[in-house]
Motif scaffolding. Structure first.
Motif: not given
Length: 332
Positions: A134-141, A166-184
């Motif tokens: 799906x479009x959301x899966x491709x964007x996550x990939x 729904x896919x947008x909010x899922x990607x927001x969660x991933x962005x928060x996770x990345x930043x918590x790991x120290x990514x700029x």
């Protein structure tokens, strides 16, 4: 982690960037906002070595984007406006290929590919062809592929364009996770709610220059105090505009939905609300809706640029420059 001074870029006789200064600390989400053709994508392409700046200085992770371009590419990740996915490969194969392009040993490339699939909730679909995603899966990939090299700095250019809520909010969660790991992370977006929720600081860019910079709250404070939104019948809009003329510290009109937005400034929002109702009632104008609220980034954008941010896919700045040249030639 990202530093620019006086960055300029021209496409022919059109200036895409007219001297951009940025200073971005490590471990933050920095938002770059602006309308179509404002210079956002050009800035991202310069910082990721895909375009060469004409004048100025730009450094990412301590490396100069021109002098150290080859070394810098190993330190950054990029997810562009469209998912850069090979539809004829599986999700796993797409990620493994990226790892090999980073010159990782085959075993390590496979290990990281599997880790990314699991992190982005794609493990069950990892051995399916990407064309079936799906479009959301491709964007996550696509975002996952930008992380295979474990970059210090990640650039996301309009990452949620075209995604369902729904896919947008899922990607927001991933962005928060990345930043918590120290990514700029440098994020370009036209979804102002997205910038409000995710970013630590924001720069608003228009016509190739930064016209405002600060936190979301600092930018909102530039609008003033509260905001009154008034919606009337379309046929009554012109009359309503006359009735409330001169109120507040500024006014924006949305003719498509017959809405008038009045910036209150330092006055009492409640008093302005009452006065607005009184004036409209005296003019015989029937209200469809009225509300008093705090300003949003949309109000900031309107105040700073004179127009609303357009949701949807952003044309590239080079495309915008080409259109401007075409209009100029036709006018000549």
């Amino acid at each position: 982690m990202i530093y620019t001074e006086g960055v300029e870029k021209r496409f022919g006789d059109v200036t895409a960037l007219g001297g951009v200064d940025l200073s971005i600390d490590p471990g933050v989400v920095y938002g770059l906002l602006g309308p179509n053709g404002a210079g956002k994508t050009t800035m991202v392409r310069i910082l990721t070595t895909l375009l060469t700046l004409d004048t100025g200085v730009a450094r990412v992770a301590g490396l100069d984007v021109k002098r150290d371009a080859a070394r810098l590419r190993a330190e950054v990740g990029l997810a562009g406006q469209s998912a850069a996915v090979d539809e004829n490969l599986t999700g796993f194969e797409n990620l493994e290929m990226v790892g090999r392009l980073y010159h990782l040993p085959r075993t390590e490339a496979k290990r990281r590919a599997q880790n990314v699939l699991e992190r982005f909730q794609l493990a069950d679909a990892g051995h399916r062809l990407a064309k079936a995603y799906s479009g959301g899966m491709r964007r996550r990939l696509d975002v996952g592929a930008s992380l295979v090299g474990r970059p210090k700095v990640l650039f996301l250019d309009e990452p949620t364009t075209g995604l369902d809520p729904r896919s947008r909010m899922g990607l927001w969660d991933l962005i928060r996770e990345l930043v918590s790991d120290g990514t700029t992370l440098l994020l370009t977006t036209q979804y102002l709610e997205e910038a409000d929720i995710l970013t630590n600081r924001i720069a608003v860019i228009d016509h190739g220059t930064v016209i405002a910079e600060g936190t979301s709250e600092q930018l909102k404070s530039r609008v003033g105090g509260d905001v009154v939104d008034v919606t009337v019948e379309r046929d009554d809009l012109e009359k309503a505009m006359e009735a409330v003329a001169g109120m507040g510290t500024g006014m924006q009109i949305n003719k498509e939905i017959a809405e008038i937005t009045i910036s209150v400034g330092q006055a009492s929002g409640a008093d302005l609300l009452v006065e607005t109702v009184r004036r409209l009632d005296s003019s015989g104008i029937r209200l469809t809706d009225i509300q008093l609220r705090r300003p949003t980034l949309d109000d900031v954008f309107l105040t700073l640029t004179g127009r609303a941010a357009e949701e949807g896919a952003d044309e590239t700045d080079a495309d915008a420059a080409q259109k401007k040249r075409g209009r100029k030639r036709r006018s000549e």
